[in-house]
Design a protein around this motif. Structure first.
Motif, PDB file in Angstrom:
ATOM      1  N   THR A   1       0.803  -1.197   0.054  1.00 14.32           N
ATOM      2  CA  THR A   1       0.131   0.003  -0.150  1.00 14.32           C
ATOM      3  C   THR A   1       0.948   1.017   0.089  1.00 14.32           C
ATOM      4  OG1 THR A   1      -1.589  -1.226   1.191  1.00 14.32           O
ATOM      5  CG2 THR A   1      -1.942   1.190   1.249  1.00 14.32           C
ATOM      6  N   THR A   2       1.883   1.224   0.704  1.00 15.20           N
ATOM      7  CA  THR A   2       2.845   2.339   1.062  1.00 15.20           C
ATOM      8  C   THR A   2       3.554   2.715  -0.503  1.00 15.20           C
ATOM      9  OG1 THR A   2       3.123   2.028   3.283  1.00 15.20           O
ATOM     10  CG2 THR A   2       4.726   3.447   1.937  1.00 15.20           C
ATOM     11  N   ILE A   3       3.927   1.511  -1.163  1.00 17.86           N
ATOM     12  CA  ILE A   3       4.740   1.669  -2.333  1.00 17.86           C
ATOM     13  C   ILE A   3       3.596   2.196  -3.398  1.00 17.86           C
ATOM     14  CG2 ILE A   3       5.754   0.458  -4.033  1.00 17.86           C
ATOM     15  CD1 ILE A   3       7.079  -1.326  -2.070  1.00 17.86           C
ATOM     16  N   MET A   4       2.473   1.510  -3.384  1.00 16.06           N
ATOM     17  CA  MET A   4       1.232   1.990  -4.404  1.00 16.06           C
ATOM     18  C   MET A   4       1.028   3.388  -4.144  1.00 16.06           C
ATOM     19  SD  MET A   4       0.976  -0.659  -6.412  1.00 16.06           S
ATOM     20  CE  MET A   4      -0.663  -0.239  -7.001  1.00 16.06           C
ATOM     21  N   THR A   5       0.837   4.005  -3.040  1.00 15.80           N
ATOM     22  CA  THR A   5       0.538   5.312  -2.740  1.00 15.80           C
ATOM     23  C   THR A   5       1.591   6.239  -3.300  1.00 15.80           C
ATOM     24  OG1 THR A   5      -0.446   4.571  -0.645  1.00 15.80           O
ATOM     25  CG2 THR A   5      -0.079   6.852  -0.792  1.00 15.80           C
ATOM     26  N   ALA A   6       2.847   5.972  -2.856  1.00 17.50           N
ATOM     27  CA  ALA A   6       4.176   6.632  -3.644  1.00 17.50           C
ATOM     28  C   ALA A   6       4.250   6.826  -4.975  1.00 17.50           C
ATOM     29  CB  ALA A   6       5.424   6.060  -2.925  1.00 17.50           C
ATOM     30  N   MET A   7       3.828   5.651  -5.635  1.00 19.07           N
ATOM     31  CA  MET A   7       3.791   5.623  -7.096  1.00 19.07           C
ATOM     32  C   MET A   7       2.742   6.337  -7.786  1.00 19.07           C
ATOM     33  SD  MET A   7       4.341   1.689  -8.062  1.00 19.07           S
ATOM     34  CE  MET A   7       3.763   1.827  -9.746  1.00 19.07           C
ATOM     35  N   ASN A   8       1.520   6.539  -7.092  1.00 13.66           N
ATOM     36  CA  ASN A   8       0.518   7.265  -7.473  1.00 13.66           C
ATOM     37  C   ASN A   8       0.779   8.827  -7.335  1.00 13.66           C
ATOM     38  OD1 ASN A   8      -0.961   5.176  -8.113  1.00 13.66           O
ATOM     39  ND2 ASN A   8      -2.271   5.046  -6.197  1.00 13.66           N
ATOM     40  N   LYS A   9       1.491   9.391  -6.275  1.00 15.28           N
ATOM     41  CA  LYS A   9       1.780  10.711  -6.050  1.00 15.28           C
ATOM     42  C   LYS A   9       3.142  10.943  -6.905  1.00 15.28           C
ATOM     43  CE  LYS A   9       0.053  10.938  -1.519  1.00 15.28           C
ATOM     44  NZ  LYS A   9       0.177  11.261  -0.132  1.00 15.28           N
ATOM     45  N   LYS A  10       3.785  10.240  -7.503  1.00  9.34           N
ATOM     46  CA  LYS A  10       5.060  10.491  -8.235  1.00  9.34           C
ATOM     47  C   LYS A  10       4.988   9.962  -9.904  1.00  9.34           C
ATOM     48  CE  LYS A  10       6.991  12.636  -4.927  1.00  9.34           C
ATOM     49  NZ  LYS A  10       6.964  14.246  -5.185  1.00  9.34           N
ATOM     50  N   GLN A  11       3.871  10.283 -10.281  1.00 12.11           N
ATOM     51  CA  GLN A  11       3.696   9.783 -11.718  1.00 12.11           C
ATOM     52  C   GLN A  11       4.656  10.555 -12.638  1.00 12.11           C
ATOM     53  OE1 GLN A  11       1.440   7.422 -13.075  1.00 12.11           O
ATOM     54  NE2 GLN A  11       1.507   6.792 -11.017  1.00 12.11           N
ATOM     55  N   ASP A  12       5.251  11.474 -12.173  1.00 16.11           N
ATOM     56  CA  ASP A  12       6.223  12.412 -13.310  1.00 16.11           C
ATOM     57  C   ASP A  12       7.660  12.155 -12.838  1.00 16.11           C
ATOM     58  OD1 ASP A  12       3.764  13.678 -14.391  1.00 16.11           O
ATOM     59  OD2 ASP A  12       3.905  15.266 -13.046  1.00 16.11           O
ATOM     60  N   TYR A  13       7.959  11.105 -12.121  1.00 18.09           N
ATOM     61  CA  TYR A  13       9.227  10.753 -11.739  1.00 18.09           C
ATOM     62  C   TYR A  13       9.646   9.471 -12.024  1.00 18.09           C
ATOM     63  CZ  TYR A  13       9.047  15.040  -9.003  1.00 18.09           C
ATOM     64  OH  TYR A  13       9.112  16.338  -8.694  1.00 18.09           O
ATOM     65  N   PRO A  14       9.953   8.926 -13.077  1.00 15.78           N
ATOM     66  CA  PRO A  14      10.269   7.905 -13.919  1.00 15.78           C
ATOM     67  C   PRO A  14      11.277   6.948 -12.996  1.00 15.78           C
ATOM     68  CG  PRO A  14      11.014   9.258 -15.377  1.00 15.78           C
ATOM     69  CD  PRO A  14      10.318  10.068 -14.288  1.00 15.78           C
TER      70      PRO A  14
ATOM     71  N   ILE B   1      10.123   3.264 -11.655  1.00 10.12           N
ATOM     72  CA  ILE B   1      10.988   2.087 -11.923  1.00 10.12           C
ATOM     73  C   ILE B   1      11.304   1.502 -10.654  1.00 10.12           C
ATOM     74  CG2 ILE B   1      13.281   1.299 -12.784  1.00 10.12           C
ATOM     75  CD1 ILE B   1      12.893   3.744 -14.851  1.00 10.12           C
ATOM     76  N   GLU B   2      11.907   2.173  -9.509  1.00 10.63           N
ATOM     77  CA  GLU B   2      12.461   1.296  -8.398  1.00 10.63           C
ATOM     78  C   GLU B   2      11.156   0.471  -7.837  1.00 10.63           C
ATOM     79  OE1 GLU B   2      15.147   0.688  -7.237  1.00 10.63           O
ATOM     80  OE2 GLU B   2      16.289   1.928  -8.436  1.00 10.63           O
ATOM     81  N   ALA B   3      10.014   1.406  -7.767  1.00  8.45           N
ATOM     82  CA  ALA B   3       8.626   0.682  -7.147  1.00  8.45           C
ATOM     83  C   ALA B   3       8.220  -0.332  -7.801  1.00  8.45           C
ATOM     84  CB  ALA B   3       7.590   2.005  -7.159  1.00  8.45           C
TER      85      ALA B   3
END
Length: 136
Positions: free
Chosen positions: A93-106, A110-112
């Motif tokens: 959940t934490t990783i997915m939330t971070a991904m959703n907030k950082k869509q402009d940071y490839p 990639i790491e996520a």
């Protein structure tokens, strides 16, 4: 000696969780430590997974921190205990939330994604069930 150093860094991260640079440097340190097996074991014994996930939740606006944190989680997820700690501490959940907030940071994405892949798939890329890990 290394055990004490890791414990000290994790303790510092917990005490200064509102200071982005402290969390960033702590994630950098943990990411470097987890490249080798002995480092992974020490970080897992010191409950570093929870500290990393807390850092992501506290400072999710910092893309560099997120990239380093996901890198460390990726390294730790190669160990069964690492996977278990990530899952028990709501890591997906934490990783997915971070991904959703950082869509402009490839780099963050990639790491996520690589970390999620390691959590969900075995070394041959075959999807494995992780649900039993939620209930341990």
């Amino acid at each position: 000696m290394e055990n004490k150093v890791v414990e000290s860094v994790i303790k510092t991260m917990k005490q200064h969780r509102k200071h982005p640079q402290v969390l960033l440097e702590g994630c950098f340190f943990i990411s470097n430590m987890t490249v080798v097996e002995e480092g992974k074991d020490i970080v897992l014994r010191c409950k570093g997974v929870k500290t990393i996930l807390d850092a992501i939740q506290t400072q999710d606006c910092n893309s560099e921190l997120l990239e380093l944190a996901c890198s460390a989680l990726y390294n730790l997820s190669s160990e069964e205990e690492g996977k278990s700690q990530i899952l028990r501490n709501k890591g997906i959940t934490t990783i997915m939330t971070a991904m959703n907030k950082k869509q402009d940071y490839p780099n963050v994405l990639i790491e996520a994604i690589q970390t999620l892949n390691k959590l969900y798939c075995n070394s041959e890329g075959i999807i494995i069930s992780i649900f039993p890990l939620f209930f341990k």
